[in-house]
Design a protein around this motif. Sequence first.
Motif, PDB file in Angstrom:
ATOM      1  N   LEU A 166       0.826  -1.211   0.000  1.00 22.60           N
ATOM      2  CA  LEU A 166       0.000   0.000   0.000  1.00 22.60           C
ATOM      3  C   LEU A 166       0.860   1.261   0.000  1.00 22.60           C
ATOM      4  N   GLU A 167       1.973   1.219   0.746  1.00 20.79           N
ATOM      5  CA  GLU A 167       2.846   2.392   0.816  1.00 20.79           C
ATOM      6  C   GLU A 167       3.491   2.680  -0.538  1.00 20.79           C
ATOM      7  N   VAL A 168       3.914   1.644  -1.227  1.00 24.72           N
ATOM      8  CA  VAL A 168       4.542   1.846  -2.539  1.00 24.72           C
ATOM      9  C   VAL A 168       3.560   2.524  -3.488  1.00 24.72           C
ATOM     10  N   VAL A 169       2.325   2.031  -3.517  1.00 24.05           N
ATOM     11  CA  VAL A 169       1.302   2.624  -4.381  1.00 24.05           C
ATOM     12  C   VAL A 169       0.992   4.051  -3.933  1.00 24.05           C
ATOM     13  N   SER A 170       0.843   4.240  -2.639  1.00 25.52           N
ATOM     14  CA  SER A 170       0.478   5.547  -2.105  1.00 25.52           C
ATOM     15  C   SER A 170       1.552   6.590  -2.373  1.00 25.52           C
ATOM     16  N   VAL A 171       2.809   6.216  -2.193  1.00 27.45           N
ATOM     17  CA  VAL A 171       3.908   7.152  -2.478  1.00 27.45           C
ATOM     18  C   VAL A 171       3.886   7.559  -3.945  1.00 27.45           C
ATOM     19  N   GLY A 172       3.612   6.592  -4.827  1.00 26.87           N
ATOM     20  CA  GLY A 172       3.519   6.907  -6.251  1.00 26.87           C
ATOM     21  C   GLY A 172       2.434   7.921  -6.543  1.00 26.87           C
ATOM     22  N   VAL A 173       1.284   7.778  -5.885  1.00 24.62           N
ATOM     23  CA  VAL A 173       0.176   8.718  -6.084  1.00 24.62           C
ATOM     24  C   VAL A 173       0.552  10.099  -5.557  1.00 24.62           C
ATOM     25  N   VAL A 174       1.164  10.162  -4.371  1.00 23.28           N
ATOM     26  CA  VAL A 174       1.562  11.445  -3.783  1.00 23.28           C
ATOM     27  C   VAL A 174       2.537  12.178  -4.697  1.00 23.28           C
ATOM     28  N   VAL A 175       3.545  11.469  -5.188  1.00 22.24           N
ATOM     29  CA  VAL A 175       4.529  12.084  -6.087  1.00 22.24           C
ATOM     30  C   VAL A 175       3.849  12.594  -7.357  1.00 22.24           C
ATOM     31  N   ALA A 176       2.934  11.790  -7.915  1.00 18.80           N
ATOM     32  CA  ALA A 176       2.240  12.200  -9.135  1.00 18.80           C
ATOM     33  C   ALA A 176       1.418  13.462  -8.911  1.00 18.80           C
ATOM     34  N   VAL A 177       0.684  13.521  -7.813  1.00 17.16           N
ATOM     35  CA  VAL A 177      -0.154  14.694  -7.517  1.00 17.16           C
ATOM     36  C   VAL A 177       0.708  15.944  -7.330  1.00 17.16           C
ATOM     37  N   LEU A 178       1.804  15.810  -6.562  1.00 20.45           N
ATOM     38  CA  LEU A 178       2.670  16.980  -6.338  1.00 20.45           C
ATOM     39  C   LEU A 178       3.293  17.467  -7.637  1.00 20.45           C
ATOM     40  N   LEU A 179       3.712  16.544  -8.501  1.00 18.29           N
ATOM     41  CA  LEU A 179       4.316  16.945  -9.778  1.00 18.29           C
ATOM     42  C   LEU A 179       3.300  17.652 -10.664  1.00 18.29           C
ATOM     43  N   VAL A 180       2.082  17.140 -10.719  1.00 21.88           N
ATOM     44  CA  VAL A 180       1.039  17.780 -11.533  1.00 21.88           C
ATOM     45  C   VAL A 180       0.713  19.166 -10.989  1.00 21.88           C
ATOM     46  N   LEU A 181       0.608  19.292  -9.663  1.00 26.90           N
ATOM     47  CA  LEU A 181       0.322  20.599  -9.066  1.00 26.90           C
ATOM     48  C   LEU A 181       1.448  21.594  -9.321  1.00 26.90           C
ATOM     49  N   LEU A 182       2.682  21.126  -9.246  1.00 28.62           N
ATOM     50  CA  LEU A 182       3.819  22.017  -9.519  1.00 28.62           C
ATOM     51  C   LEU A 182       3.835  22.445 -10.983  1.00 28.62           C
ATOM     52  N   ALA A 183       3.495  21.519 -11.873  1.00 23.64           N
ATOM     53  CA  ALA A 183       3.479  21.853 -13.305  1.00 23.64           C
ATOM     54  C   ALA A 183       2.426  22.915 -13.612  1.00 23.64           C
ATOM     55  N   ALA A 184       1.323  22.897 -12.858  1.00 24.21           N
ATOM     56  CA  ALA A 184       0.248  23.864 -13.089  1.00 24.21           C
ATOM     57  C   ALA A 184       0.440  25.155 -12.305  1.00 24.21           C
ATOM     58  N   HIS A 185       1.477  25.227 -11.463  1.00 30.41           N
ATOM     59  CA  HIS A 185       1.693  26.393 -10.613  1.00 30.41           C
ATOM     60  C   HIS A 185       2.095  27.599 -11.451  1.00 30.41           C
ATOM     61  N   ASP A 186       1.458  28.746 -11.183  1.00 30.82           N
ATOM     62  CA  ASP A 186       1.712  29.939 -12.000  1.00 30.82           C
ATOM     63  C   ASP A 186       2.735  30.891 -11.402  1.00 30.82           C
ATOM     64  N   GLY A 187       3.319  30.523 -10.250  1.00 27.64           N
ATOM     65  CA  GLY A 187       4.359  31.353  -9.652  1.00 27.64           C
ATOM     66  C   GLY A 187       3.856  32.478  -8.779  1.00 27.64           C
ATOM     67  N   GLY A 188       2.538  32.615  -8.635  1.00 27.59           N
ATOM     68  CA  GLY A 188       1.987  33.685  -7.816  1.00 27.59           C
ATOM     69  C   GLY A 188       2.024  33.333  -6.338  1.00 27.59           C
ATOM     70  N   SER A 189       1.485  34.203  -5.513  1.00 24.34           N
ATOM     71  CA  SER A 189       1.421  33.959  -4.076  1.00 24.34           C
ATOM     72  C   SER A 189       0.035  34.313  -3.568  1.00 24.34           C
ATOM     73  N   GLY A 190      -0.365  33.648  -2.472  1.00 19.75           N
ATOM     74  CA  GLY A 190      -1.668  33.885  -1.881  1.00 19.75           C
ATOM     75  C   GLY A 190      -1.525  34.250  -0.425  1.00 19.75           C
ATOM     76  N   THR A 191      -2.619  34.172   0.290  1.00 16.43           N
ATOM     77  CA  THR A 191      -2.580  34.546   1.703  1.00 16.43           C
ATOM     78  C   THR A 191      -1.785  33.538   2.534  1.00 16.43           C
TER      79      THR A 191
END
Length: 481
Positions: A166-191
């Motif tokens: 379960l950990e191997v699969v879960s780590v893969g999902v976490v890495v994938a989500v973080l990479l996708v979020l970083l790719a979509a990041h526009d460089g701005g800042s929020g509160t």
Amino acid sequence: MRIDQLPLRSPVAGLRRRGLSMVEVLAQSVSALAPSAAVVAVPPFVMAQAGAATLPVLVGGTALVVLVGWCLTAFARRMAAVGGVYSYTAKGLGPGAALLAGWALVVGYAGIAVSALVGSVAYLVSFTGLDPPGPAVALVAVSVGLLATLTTVRGIRLSARVALALEVVSVGVVVAVLLVLLAAHDGGSGTGAAVVDGPVSAGGVATGLVLAVAAFMGFESAATLGVEARRPLVAVPRAVFWTPVVTGLLFVAAGVAQVVLLRAAPVEVLTGDVPIAQLADADGLGVLPRLLDAGIALSFFACVTGSINALARVLFSMSREGVLPAPLGRTHPRFATPAVALAWASPLLVVVPAVALASGVRARDVLAGSLTVSALGYVLAYVLAAAAMPVFLHRIGELTRPTLVAGTLAAALSAVVLVVAVAGASWSGSGAMVVVFVVAWLPGPVLWLVLRRRSPETLARVGVYDQATAGSLLPGQGVRR
């Protein structure tokens, strides 16, 4: 040694000896640490305390844990124990320090089990997309706790293998989500930038370091499988050292990603129950947020089972020494697990979070509080175990300059972090959790004082470990006279 000098029965008889492979021993440390849950859940808590010093704190916490892990391998290569760090401390600093460290571990394992249970519930609720009332959430907590208890009583082999997968699969999902979020990041800042780039204080940094160490809590739990491992003097030290090394790399990388992402997010997301899942939902990543919820929930569940396994074995060890009541040292006749200790500890670990959630307390608040209490217990145990290492090696004539420096440095740094965190708790609003920890830890010192006065022979037995018996020798072995 003459056969007639060997004991007829091991002090830890009843557990299934020499049955776990290297992978299964490693799985215990991995499941108790729960890497995918830790790398997602802990960095936002560190940000709230350390502010702009978050990344150095994450790196410093990782380095400290790796150093402590290296110190523990000096014991793990030389003795197969059920009590883990508790038994190690006894061999270096004696029974008094062992009881202080052992009960700190009991508090630590219990606290992290509560944290993981609440974390699992929070991500299960996020997975459903519902907003159930407190009593319904508490019912989910009870169900998860019952399943975890049944899994641990059934045996560590099955639970460890499932947890590792379960950990191997879960780590893969976490890495994938973080990479996708970083790719979509526009460089701005929020509160969220007001927290991520917030002011730095000594108390906040120390508390952040304690929480960073908390991300690795349970890495040493493979040491409680010394009796059950097939090659304990090889498998246990490898698991204890390499688990924090590999997880540390993932932890720091995920921390960097979350600093970038949460700086640009609303502060309500950073302080929410499931920050990364909320970010993934906001970015419309389709099925990925639900996979993330499921993966983190399963990772937290694995942490519950791993922590309960380790807790029960420490209680089992104390019982076999006579420190705790004898029934806690009984094992299941079929599964060879410390079933009585499991049955005694599990209800308490389930009732506390269930009552809190039923009364309407936020999952994040329960998670943060129990995580803080647990971290204080772990760090105290690490201080004593690290200090015990050079003393132990000196006693057996194997002390070297590197081990002396490493043990002293690990103990000193851990002690400084602990003292400053406790002193600064009132500044960071976590003073109540320090009080909870002290109250929960007090039975350790009380046990030591009572036994020292009334039963010194019991104190002399503290630190039992697996020993060869007359029946374990093959024909022709030993010296018969």
